[in-house]
Design an enzyme around this catalytic site. Structure first.
Site, mmCIF file in Angstrom:
data_model
loop_
_atom_site.group_PDB
_atom_site.id
_atom_site.type_symbol
_atom_site.label_atom_id
_atom_site.label_comp_id
_atom_site.label_asym_id
_atom_site.label_seq_id
_atom_site.Cartn_x
_atom_site.Cartn_y
_atom_site.Cartn_z
ATOM 1 N N ALA A 180 0.837 -1.205 0.000
ATOM 2 C CA ALA A 180 0.000 0.000 0.000
ATOM 3 C C ALA A 180 0.869 1.251 0.000
ATOM 4 C CB ALA A 180 -0.938 -0.007 1.206
ATOM 5 N N ASP A 181 1.916 1.245 0.802
ATOM 6 C CA ASP A 181 2.856 2.368 0.816
ATOM 7 C C ASP A 181 3.532 2.539 -0.536
ATOM 8 O OD1 ASP A 181 3.236 3.758 3.447
ATOM 9 O OD2 ASP A 181 3.437 1.712 4.157
ATOM 10 N N LEU A 182 4.062 1.452 -1.069
ATOM 11 C CA LEU A 182 4.825 1.535 -2.312
ATOM 12 C C LEU A 182 3.942 1.968 -3.473
ATOM 13 C CD1 LEU A 182 6.929 -1.720 -1.848
ATOM 14 C CD2 LEU A 182 7.702 0.632 -1.529
ATOM 15 N N GLY A 185 3.225 5.638 -3.146
ATOM 16 C CA GLY A 185 4.387 6.410 -3.557
ATOM 17 C C GLY A 185 4.492 6.527 -5.067
#
Length: 421
Positions: A180-182, A185
């Site tokens: 989810a973070d990647l 980003g």
């Protein structure tokens, strides 16, 4: 050195942990001058997420975690206490000379320091300002905190990841990286590039509202569309595929391999590699629809054949017949893979203060005219504070020393620690 695609772009980076730093590292890899604003004492949270701490190639262990190193190369670190009036003033002054402002504070937090979009736009109307939060700037959950794990759960991804409930080890699983973070980003970097293009045409900056829950939900792709079209929840298939058979892990006599048969011609060649005329000529399996409908009968027969011989045999047989296949590698094997080596996916990035080189994963983007370059290893907290304040704001040594003495900015960066220190 060749020019870079974003060599004319300057980014003020007020992000921590992963989604924001992944975005700004992507921009930095393409040549943007990314100025990372960090708390002058603590720095980015992930500096302390060790051990393990990353080492230079000559064996020196740094004071920062490997996690931090994975998302913070090619940046300049400036330690500023934005909670102080003087610190906030410095950041606004820097923002006035930047093209992009990226932050991932809780909703409303930066307004307390006069660093919200309206305040930054007042000093730089053309700014592209990107906010990254868990749930977005609006809505009933906007004020809630969260980490990647939470969004993988709430965004549905865990419901389709993991083994089937009726098999050993069945149940929802998170992805092995903070997807989810990647993903957020990457979406954020795409949005910023689009906004910069819009500005080049109109002269107008704008505000970008990015949310982890939005991005991981969008990542549902065909699985989410299946629900929206049919009103049904997709099920977990573990290492199998809902629409392709055989497409999964198989046990050989000495290990495990992956086979991915994507069409009927590949199935025919797959059967030839197995040496099974019986399967090749069985009309029940000739078309993908038949293999899907009869998977429970077919797969044990395939597995029984593959289990008789070792990995090397099958990888060779499938490869010569152009049937997609591969080993399940650990990262040691991955970075020794001939194609990974050829594509130069492991790089050594030199520090700009002569403290050695740091190994890292390359940016996968391959430009023909403006190649990605690796100019700065992940640097010590505040390494570039003096440099940036002198170059961009014209502060002299006396003024910088006064700010350091009051705790507004970081003192001189600490060197890497020697082995055993």
């Amino acid at each position: 050195m060749k020019p870079q695609a974003l060599g004319n772009v300057r980014v003020l980076d007020l992000t921590r942990v992963l989604a924001g730093p992944w975005c700004t590292q992507t921009l930095a890899d393409m040549g943007a001058d990314v100025i990372k604003i960090e708390h002058p004492v603590r720095g980015d949270d992930t500096r302390h997420w060790g051990p393990p701490y990353f080492r230079t190639t000559d064996g020196r262990e740094t004071r920062d975690a490997t996690y931090f190193a994975s998302a913070n190369r090619n940046k300049r670190s400036v330690g500023v206490d934005i909670a102080s009036r003087e610190g906030a003033d410095l950041v606004r002054a820097l923002a006035a000379q930047c093209d992009v402002f990226v932050e991932n504070f809780k909703v409303g937090d930066l307004a307390r320091y006069g660093l919200d979009y309206d305040s930054i736009r007042a000093v730089n109307p053309a700014i592209v300002y990107c906010s990254i939060t868990g749930y977005g700037q609006t809505g009933p959950y906007a004020d809630r905190p969260g980490y990647d794990f939470v969004f993988q759960a709430e965004g549905g991804l865990m419901s389709i990841t993991g083994e089937r409930d009726d098999l050993p080890g069945g149940g929802p699983q998170k992805v092995g990286v903070a997807i989810a973070d990647l993903t957020t980003g990457l979406y954020a970097s795409i949005a910023i590039l689009a906004a910069l293009n819009h500005r080049s045409v109109t002269g107008e900056g704008q505000y970008i509202d990015m949310a982890l829950l939005d991005c991981v939900t969008a990542l549902a792709s065909n699985q989410g569309a299946f629900h929206l079209v049919n009103g049904l929840d997709p099920r977990r298939w573990g290492n199998a595929h809902p629409s392709l058979v055989p497409y999964q892990v198989f046990d050989t006599s000495d290990g495990k391999i992956v086979i991915a048969v994507g069409n009927d011609e590949q199935w025919r060649r797959f059967c030839q590699a197995l040496g099974s005329k019986e399967l090749e000529e069985d009309p029940a399996y000739a078309r993908m629809s038949g293999r899907i409908q009869n998977r429970e009968a077919l797969l044990p027969r395939v597995q029984a054949i593959i289990a008789k011989l070792p990995c090397a045999h099958w990888l060779k047989e499938f490869s010569v017949r152009d049937v997609p296949n591969g080993r399940i590698n650990g990262y040691r094997e991955t970075f020794q893979h001939p194609q990974v080596i050829h594509r130069q996916l492991a790089v050594e990035v030199g520090s700009d203060n002569g403290e050695g080189y740091v190994r890292g994963i390359a940016n996968p983007i391959k430009f023909s005219a403006t190649p990605v370059q690796y100019t700065r290893a992940p640097c010590a907290l505040g390494r570039h504070t003096q440099e940036v304040l002198e170059q961009m704001l014209g502060l002299d040594a006396q003024g910088i020393e006064a700010l350091q003495s009051r705790g507004v900015i970081s003192a001189a960066a600490q060197p890497a620690r020697q082995e055993g220190a």
